[in-house]
Design an enzyme around this catalytic site. Structure first.
Site, mmCIF file in Angstrom:
data_model
loop_
_atom_site.group_PDB
_atom_site.id
_atom_site.type_symbol
_atom_site.label_atom_id
_atom_site.label_comp_id
_atom_site.label_asym_id
_atom_site.label_seq_id
_atom_site.Cartn_x
_atom_site.Cartn_y
_atom_site.Cartn_z
ATOM 1 N N LYS A 19 -23.877 -87.635 53.225
ATOM 2 C CA LYS A 19 -23.606 -86.344 54.258
ATOM 3 C C LYS A 19 -24.544 -86.593 55.204
ATOM 4 O O LYS A 19 -25.626 -87.353 54.931
ATOM 5 C CB LYS A 19 -23.559 -85.099 53.439
ATOM 6 C CG LYS A 19 -24.764 -84.849 52.786
ATOM 7 C CD LYS A 19 -25.974 -84.135 53.662
ATOM 8 C CE LYS A 19 -27.175 -83.978 52.707
ATOM 9 N NZ LYS A 19 -28.314 -83.842 53.566
ATOM 10 N N ASP A 27 -27.139 -79.254 46.935
ATOM 11 C CA ASP A 27 -26.147 -80.293 47.861
ATOM 12 C C ASP A 27 -24.983 -80.504 47.139
ATOM 13 O O ASP A 27 -24.053 -80.854 47.571
ATOM 14 C CB ASP A 27 -26.942 -81.323 48.277
ATOM 15 C CG ASP A 27 -27.468 -81.252 49.624
ATOM 16 O OD1 ASP A 27 -28.039 -82.347 50.023
ATOM 17 O OD2 ASP A 27 -27.161 -80.332 50.270
HETATM 18 C C1 LIG Z 1 -32.524 -80.803 52.262
HETATM 19 C C2 LIG Z 1 -31.044 -80.704 51.829
HETATM 20 C C3 LIG Z 1 -29.995 -80.504 53.001
HETATM 21 O O1 LIG Z 1 -28.793 -80.648 52.832
HETATM 22 O O2 LIG Z 1 -30.549 -82.255 51.721
HETATM 23 P P1 LIG Z 1 -31.441 -83.363 51.369
HETATM 24 O O3 LIG Z 1 -32.611 -83.763 52.223
HETATM 25 O O4 LIG Z 1 -31.917 -83.534 49.939
HETATM 26 O O5 LIG Z 1 -30.340 -84.548 51.337
HETATM 27 C C4 LIG Z 1 -30.581 -80.072 50.711
HETATM 28 O O6 LIG Z 1 -30.520 -78.613 50.910
HETATM 29 C C5 LIG Z 1 -31.361 -80.415 49.243
HETATM 30 O O7 LIG Z 1 -30.686 -80.312 48.334
HETATM 31 P P2 LIG Z 1 -30.955 -80.817 46.555
HETATM 32 O O8 LIG Z 1 -31.587 -82.168 47.088
HETATM 33 O O9 LIG Z 1 -29.890 -80.710 45.823
HETATM 34 O O10 LIG Z 1 -32.072 -79.936 46.448
HETATM 35 P P3 LIG Z 1 -32.605 -79.321 45.069
HETATM 36 O O11 LIG Z 1 -32.463 -80.361 44.097
HETATM 37 O O12 LIG Z 1 -31.585 -78.282 44.879
HETATM 38 O O13 LIG Z 1 -33.851 -78.596 45.291
HETATM 39 C C6 LIG Z 1 -35.240 -79.517 45.537
HETATM 40 C C7 LIG Z 1 -36.209 -78.658 45.920
HETATM 41 O O14 LIG Z 1 -35.999 -78.270 47.193
HETATM 42 C C8 LIG Z 1 -36.353 -77.066 47.515
HETATM 43 N N1 LIG Z 1 -35.118 -76.408 48.107
HETATM 44 C C9 LIG Z 1 -34.001 -76.913 48.097
HETATM 45 C C10 LIG Z 1 -32.800 -76.119 48.520
HETATM 46 C C11 LIG Z 1 -33.197 -74.796 49.358
HETATM 47 N N2 LIG Z 1 -32.078 -74.162 49.708
HETATM 48 N N3 LIG Z 1 -34.446 -74.509 49.164
HETATM 49 C C12 LIG Z 1 -35.399 -75.038 48.759
HETATM 50 O O15 LIG Z 1 -36.541 -74.457 48.867
HETATM 51 C C13 LIG Z 1 -36.823 -76.472 46.220
HETATM 52 O O16 LIG Z 1 -38.372 -76.522 46.290
HETATM 53 C C14 LIG Z 1 -36.336 -77.147 45.376
HETATM 54 O O17 LIG Z 1 -37.065 -77.420 44.152
#
Ligand SMILES: C[C@@](CO)(OP(=O)(O)O)[C@H](O)COP(=O)(O)OP(=O)(O)OC[C@H]1O[C@@H](n2ccc(N)nc2=O)[C@H](O)[C@@H]1O
Ligand SMILES: Nc1ncnc2c1ncn2[C@@H]1O[C@H](COP(=O)(O)OP(=O)(O)O)[C@@H](O)[C@H]1O
Length: 290
Positions: A10, A136
């Protein structure tokens, strides 16, 4: 019995972190869409009560730390399944890239073992269960294009964007999502216009989409890794219609209407990064079980 599932990557067309919540997560508004760069997941039914994970990539764990393993374990525990499953992951999505490769693998396993073990769960039920694995995963269960709010687990489906090319470029470094959110200073952050992005998608307005891309987390990762800014500059100079970092990064994507220009951007980045991809914006909820 063997089941195949695609696990598409994505990109975040917009990502706004609004405020920090009592549970330590951030309240977000994100518009996400899938592209045709995908991991391939092969599931094989095991009569023994065990979960096995294999992948050729040396960057992902082949044990209970793998998000794909955790997805199978979740359904196994929740629905008291005594059969096992072997999960083979053909890894095509760069790891720790901001493309939700791990989350998409977990979502693909949820869809696949649901069918393999005959659990009969709906996509909405799988998406809700997926939110226990990561923020995600709910979006990744459905794929397509959506506005994700809450931690990222509340999904409002949106129309697919008009077809266009996406050039993805990932510098040779990984970024921890947790560290980026930890370093986010909301008082100084940029906030994209999510409403305008949603409106542009509903109208199928390509240039409106390009005008409204934005990512609150981009400033943090740019500070941490200058390569991200260099890639952005390179893509702009090569003529991208829009340039943005995806998620917590470090992958940067270009939106490009015409394939000749997409090829030019791809070629100019290829000399700069090893992980460069020229893909189509998928954006519709294709059947992923093929
Ligand atoms: C940032 C995003 C944007 O799409 O994607 P990626 O960069 O990882 O692909 C996502 O929100 C990432 O989702 P995901 O990778 O599943 O994160 P999680 O494992 O749930 O959280 C990892 C850490 O990121 C922080 N976190 C995550 C989601 C959120 N809404 N707030 C947060 O503060 C928290 O510290 C959490 O402990
Ligand atoms: N199936 C998987 N694919 C990719 N990364 C995984 C997987 N399972 C666990 N991980 C771990 O999750 C982290 C990155 O997850 P990934 O989804 O690729 O990044 P991002 O969330 O930035 O898109 C890495 O530390 C990686 O070791």
């Amino acid at each position: 019995m063997q089941i195949l599932e695609k696990a598409p990557a994505k990109i975040n067309l917009s990502l706004d972190a609004l405020h920090k919540r009592a549970d330590g997560f951030h309240e977000v508004e994100m518009v996400m869409t899938t592209v045709d760069l995908a991991d391939r997941i092969e599931l094989t039914l095991l009569s023994d009560d065990e979960i096995k994970v294999e992948s050729e990539s040396r960057f992902v764990p082949n044990d209970e730390r793998n998000l794909a393993y955790r997805a199978a374990q979740l359904l196994k525990d929740r629905f008291r399944v005594t059969q096992g499953v072997k999960i083979f992951i053909e890894k095509n999505i760069p790891v720790a890239a901001g493309l939700a490769g791990g989350s998409s693998d977990a979502a693909a396993v949820l869809r696949g073992v649901n069918r393999m073990w005959g659990l009969g769960l709906s996509m909405d039920e799988l998406a809700e269960l997926g939110s226990e694995i990561g923020s995600d995963v709910s979006f990744c269960v459905y794929g397509g294009t959506a506005l994700a709010t809450g931690r990222g687990e509340k999904i409002q489906h949106l129309p697919a964007p008009p077809p266009c090319w996406v050039v993805l470029s990932k510098p040779t470094l990984g970024v921890s999502t947790q560290s980026v959110y930890k370093n986010l200073d909301l008082s100084a952050a940029q906030h994209p216009n999510t409403e305008a992005m949603v409106e542009a998608l509903k109208k199928g307005d390509y240039y409106g989409i390009c005008k409204n891309v934005g990512n609150t987390l981009e400033g943090v990762t740019l500070q941490m890794h200058e390569e991200v800014g260099q890639i952005k500059e390179q893509m702009k100079q090569a003529g991208a219609d829009a340039v943005l970092m995806s998620g917590s990064g470090p992958t940067v994507f270009s939106l490009v209407e015409h394939d000749a220009r997409a090829q030019r951007i791809y070629n100019s980045l290829k000399g700069f990064c090893t992980e460069v991809f020229m893909v189509r914006m998928l954006g519709y909820r294709e059947p992923l079980d093929k």
